[in-house]
Design an enzyme around this catalytic site. Structure first.
Site, mmCIF file in Angstrom:
data_model
loop_
_atom_site.group_PDB
_atom_site.id
_atom_site.type_symbol
_atom_site.label_atom_id
_atom_site.label_comp_id
_atom_site.label_asym_id
_atom_site.label_seq_id
_atom_site.Cartn_x
_atom_site.Cartn_y
_atom_site.Cartn_z
ATOM 1 N N ASP A 1 -22.196 -17.211 13.393
ATOM 2 C CA ASP A 1 -22.655 -17.564 14.739
ATOM 3 C C ASP A 1 -24.063 -16.990 14.972
ATOM 4 O OD1 ASP A 1 -21.904 -14.919 15.021
ATOM 5 O OD2 ASP A 1 -20.665 -15.224 16.807
ATOM 6 N N SER A 2 -24.612 -16.317 13.945
ATOM 7 C CA SER A 2 -26.043 -15.977 13.952
ATOM 8 C C SER A 2 -26.883 -17.234 14.122
ATOM 9 C CB SER A 2 -26.429 -15.249 12.659
ATOM 10 O OG SER A 2 -26.004 -15.980 11.521
ATOM 11 N N ASP B 1 -17.558 -18.720 11.443
ATOM 12 C CA ASP B 1 -17.421 -17.725 12.508
ATOM 13 C C ASP B 1 -16.698 -18.319 13.705
ATOM 14 O OD1 ASP B 1 -18.141 -15.030 12.530
ATOM 15 O OD2 ASP B 1 -20.280 -15.505 12.442
ATOM 16 N N LYS C 1 -13.865 -16.156 10.588
ATOM 17 C CA LYS C 1 -14.243 -14.748 10.793
ATOM 18 C C LYS C 1 -14.221 -14.440 12.283
ATOM 19 C CE LYS C 1 -18.611 -13.106 10.101
ATOM 20 N NZ LYS C 1 -18.967 -12.620 11.461
ATOM 21 N N GLU D 1 -14.498 -10.968 15.239
ATOM 22 C CA GLU D 1 -15.009 -9.606 15.396
ATOM 23 C C GLU D 1 -14.009 -8.701 16.106
ATOM 24 O OE1 GLU D 1 -18.844 -9.808 17.315
ATOM 25 O OE2 GLU D 1 -19.660 -11.171 15.799
ATOM 26 N N GLU E 1 -20.709 -4.315 9.184
ATOM 27 C CA GLU E 1 -22.124 -4.513 9.530
ATOM 28 C C GLU E 1 -22.710 -3.236 10.129
ATOM 29 O OE1 GLU E 1 -23.009 -8.079 11.721
ATOM 30 O OE2 GLU E 1 -25.080 -7.452 12.130
#
Ligand code: KIV
Length: 273
Positions: free
Chosen positions: A54-55, A93, A122, A124, A191
């Site tokens: 999602d960057s 993501d 993915k 978080e 990260e």
């Protein structure tokens, strides 16, 4: 333009293969991609895992954070990447608020696999996210957890900062890493955490760790593609490296990155915390 992007003969990378790579200490090479052409470059260079991060909210859409990215955006970019890939394993993501509870997580992860063509999602965090990880694992949806600097929590953190620096924060991160693995995650992105902590987590959990700003002792490495090609506007993060500098093509740069990860030459201490 008319070439078949899927002419690559390498066998498809699978989730069990990633687990086996940890067992035999073979480094996992991961990179982000957001479209078919760059994805094909990653695939042809032998990258094991392509992450549709999602960057993309920052490096493709130009936002200041990943928060504006939607499930529809992720499906669009995941499907584009999938069309460029023959072998690499695809991780998509899950965007901000798309896994706020287990039901939402199941629904949106299912779409990323069925409509986008991802093989893994993915998400978080730990805490309340553990229930979603367990639900996804029970439905045979492979999960990559993400701990440390989790960009969707940027406002809580007060910026993009290294995490796990105090004794208490390090202990919490280790406990979270154990918890996501126990809940059924297949992979863990770490990260921006101190290299010594990432090393300890990697040694203590049974699933592969993929580091970004987490030192050389993770089971694999990931970078944002535009950072490692030196084309992200602004200052490059300390943990990244411009692999295109001094090389003639994007393909050469990606191959150099893959070689450097596999040999252990990247990341070096200057890229770690
Ligand atoms: O969104 C992303 O690209 C990521 C990587 C930085 C791991 O989460």
């Amino acid at each position: 333009m008319y070439a078949n992007a899927k002419s690559n003969a390498r066998a498809a990378v699978t989730v069990p293969q990633l687990h086996a790579m940890k067992t035999r200490s073979a480094k996992i090479v991961a990179l982000t991609a957001y479209d078919a052409s760059f994805a094909a470059q990653c695939d042809a260079a032998g990258v094991d895992v392509v992450l549709i991060g999602d960057s993309l909210g920052m490096v493709v859409q130009g936002h200041a954070s990943t928060l504006p990215v939607s499930v529809e955006h992720m499906i669009y970019h995941t499907a584009a990447v999938a069309r460029g890939i023959a072998s690499a394993l695809l991780i998509a993501d899950m965007p901000f608020m798309s896994y706020r509870d287990a039901d939402a997580g199941l629904r949106n992860a299912g779409r990323l696999l069925a409509e986008g063509g991802a093989a893994m999602v993915k998400l978080e965090g730990a805490g309340h996210v553990l229930e979603t990880i367990a639900a996804l694992a029970q439905h045979a949806i492979p999960v990559c957890a993400h701990l440390g600097l989790t960009p969707q929590s940027v406002h809580k953190f007060g910026g993009y900062r290294v995490q796990g620096k105090t004794k208490g924060a390090a202990a919490q991160l280790l406990a979270d890493a154990r918890a996501v693995a126990a809940a059924g995650a297949d992979l863990l992105v770490l990260e921006c955490v101190p290299a010594t902590l990432a090393k300890r987590i990697t040694a203590e959990i049974p699933i592969p760790t993929i580091g970004i700003g987490a030192g050389a002792d993770c089971d694999g490495q990931v970078l944002v593609l535009y950072d490692m090609l030196g084309i992200t506007p602004g200052k490059r993060p300390r943990f990244s490296k411009d692999f295109l500098a001094g090389r003639g093509s994007v393909g050469e740069a990606i191959r150099a990155y893959a070689d450097a990860v596999r040999s252990g030459a990247f990341p070096s201490v200057e890229h770690a915390f």
